[in-house]
Motif scaffolding. Sequence first.
Motif: not given
Length: 185
Positions: A102-113, A119-129, A179-185
């Motif tokens: 549910x947490x991952x899917x919420x981030x995925x939907x936030x990204x899609x809309x 880059x923000x998705x990457x940062x949030x996932x880094x925290x969740x991981x 840790x981890x390079x944020x993706x290039x938009x």
Amino acid sequence: MATRKSRARGLVPVTAVGLGLAAGALAALAAQRHMLDALRTRLDQLEASAQDQRHTNLAHQQRLHWELLSKAIDSPELAEVLDIFEAPASPQERRQYLFANALYTNLLFYYRIGNLSREEFHGRMRGLLQNPVVRKYWYATQGQRATLPDDSDEAGLGRMVDELLHQLEEADIDEWWVVGEPPVE
């Protein structure tokens, strides 16, 4: 001289007709330009409306997804239906995985809309991981992500998270947020 006058008089009407035709052509072009501008404006409005409808549909789908996951989290019997993880999971782990989903899917939907950049998705996932349960969930769902079309948003984000998880596990520092390079938009 009379002949000359008749020739000059004959040129005036031809010139007036030519100017009239040119003025008519310019007026037609201006009207056509106005119509094209109106059509462009209407097309932009329709595209914005379609985007709004897509966002509404995604929000509705996210709400439905959460309702289904909530039922499964609350009921071990229903959670068994969603037990499609790589390794057997206890009822408690299954509930935790469903919540991680549910947490991952919420981030995925936030990204899609468009509420999160890549880059923000990457940062949030880094925290969740940072949570061991989320890491176990991520490994337990590898097979599901492998079925996604390679060119889909979700597959691309999944590969990005896979790489981020690998980098986090290889890092020899306590400062996980660097840790981890944020993706290039």
